[in-house]
Design a protein around this motif. Structure first.
Motif, short mmCIF file in Angstrom:
data_model
loop_
_atom_site.label_atom_id
_atom_site.label_comp_id
_atom_site.label_asym_id
_atom_site.label_seq_id
_atom_site.Cartn_x
_atom_site.Cartn_y
_atom_site.Cartn_z
N PRO A 98 0.83 -1.21 0.00
CA PRO A 98 0.00 0.00 0.00
C PRO A 98 0.86 1.25 0.00
O PRO A 98 2.01 1.24 0.44
CB PRO A 98 -0.79 -0.12 1.31
CG PRO A 98 0.12 -0.91 2.20
CD PRO A 98 0.84 -1.88 1.30
N ASN A 99 0.31 2.33 -0.50
CA ASN A 99 1.01 3.61 -0.51
C ASN A 99 0.46 4.52 0.58
O ASN A 99 -0.70 4.41 0.97
CB ASN A 99 0.87 4.30 -1.87
CG ASN A 99 1.56 3.53 -2.97
OD1 ASN A 99 2.67 3.03 -2.77
ND2 ASN A 99 0.92 3.42 -4.12
N GLY A 100 1.30 5.41 1.05
CA GLY A 100 0.84 6.43 1.98
C GLY A 100 1.11 6.10 3.43
O GLY A 100 1.73 5.08 3.77
N LYS A 101 0.64 6.98 4.29
CA LYS A 101 0.83 6.86 5.72
C LYS A 101 -0.52 6.70 6.41
O LYS A 101 -1.56 7.06 5.86
CB LYS A 101 1.54 8.09 6.30
CG LYS A 101 3.00 8.25 5.89
CD LYS A 101 3.58 9.51 6.50
CE LYS A 101 5.06 9.66 6.16
NZ LYS A 101 5.89 8.71 6.93
N ILE A 102 -0.47 6.17 7.61
CA ILE A 102 -1.66 6.09 8.45
C ILE A 102 -1.99 7.48 8.97
O ILE A 102 -1.10 8.22 9.41
CB ILE A 102 -1.43 5.13 9.63
CG1 ILE A 102 -1.50 3.68 9.15
CG2 ILE A 102 -2.44 5.35 10.74
CD1 ILE A 102 -2.88 3.23 8.72
#
Length: 291
Positions: free
Chosen positions: A152-156
């Motif tokens: 997955p891409n991105g941050k929480i």
């Protein structure tokens, strides 16, 4: 040759000990940071993650997961409230479990759709405890409703905030109708399981009837025992509302509240060499509120 035969025999023996449901497996993930979100809501830190998959009738794979949610105001408070509501009304939800790096980069995401909140295990509230209060959550669905993204891409999106301080399981107050509760020592064994379909025609309950154990000491015991004797009459008016409040570190301000309506004492047991008694209390409903 004899050594090779011994290895083969050992392997055959071990294989024969594998249960018929050989695809069933339970996996723990303790070395990573995990977060949960419900219906694409705010992500909340969780731990003690476990996954279990088993093959059922027709070859359908049933998937279960367990995780712990720390009890605090926000962001966990809203999540806990939504979990309890979904369990009580037998509502399907979407649950995202995300594994992250230390800087919150997503490493893996498991999305559970059409998922039931099967069980909620409350902490043991104990005046002598030194542990953080948290709720054990169990979810259930089938493998067809699970999407796993290993890249997955991105941050929480995760915001701690000033109101997210952890709460000790020892910092609690219990109220049970008008009974004295100054010497309540412990409330334990509270596992809430939803009714499917919602509502139980025998108890008019939104959860499966269950119990908790409350240890009482000192001058409170006699009044509690009198209430137990009244409950034996079976009259509905003898049932009382029970409330457990978790307090801040100063024990002056309540943070959250669990309420169990129409509760009744069903058994009373003495503790050896003590004036304390353990009372078993029936539970037929639960609600949760941020304070």
């Amino acid at each position: 040759m004899k050594a090779i035969m011994n290895v083969l025999l050992t392997a055959i023996l071990l294989f024969s000990l594998v249960p018929e449901n050989a695809l069933a497996q339970k996996t723990r993930y303790d070395e990573y940071k995990w977060y949960v979100s419900l219906n694409n809501g705010q992500s909340v830190f969780i731990n003690n993650i476990e996954f279990f998959d088993s093959v059922g009738a027709g070859g359908i794979i049933h998937s279960q997961a367990w995780f712990d949610v720390y009890i605090n105001r926000e962001p966990a408070g809203t999540l806990i409230s939504e979990l309890i509501t979904a369990l009580k009304i037998n509502k399907n939800v979407t649950v995202d479990l995300s594994r992250t790096s230390s800087n919150l980069d997503m490493l893996e995401n498991k999305q559970y759709r059409n998922t039931k909140i099967a069980e909620l295990q409350l902490p043991d509230f104990d005046v002598s405890a030194t542990v953080i209060a948290k709720i054990r959550v169990k979810i259930e669905t089938t493998s067809a409703n699970i999407t796993i993204n290993n890249a997955p891409n991105g941050k929480i999106s995760f915001s701690i905030g000033a109101k997210s301080k952890m709460v000790q399981a020892s910092n609690f107050r219990l109220f049970f109708g008008g009974l004295p509760c100054q010497f309540v020592k412990k409330a334990s064994g509270i596992k809430v399981i939803g009714v499917s379909p919602p509502g139980n025609y025998r108890t008019n309950s939104t959860i499966l009837p269950t119990t908790m154990l409350v240890e009482v000491g000192g001058s409170d015991v006699n009044k509690w025992y009198e209430q137990f004797l009244q409950n034996n009459s079976g009259l509905e008016e003898n049932k009382l509302d029970l409330t457990i409040e978790l307090m801040d570190a100063t024990m002056k301000k309540a943070i959250v509240e669990f309420r169990f309506v129409r509760s009744a004492i069903t058994t009373a047991q003495s503790i050896d060499n003590s004036v304390n008694k353990v009372f078993e209390i029936s539970i037929s409903d639960i609600s949760f509120k941020l304070l």
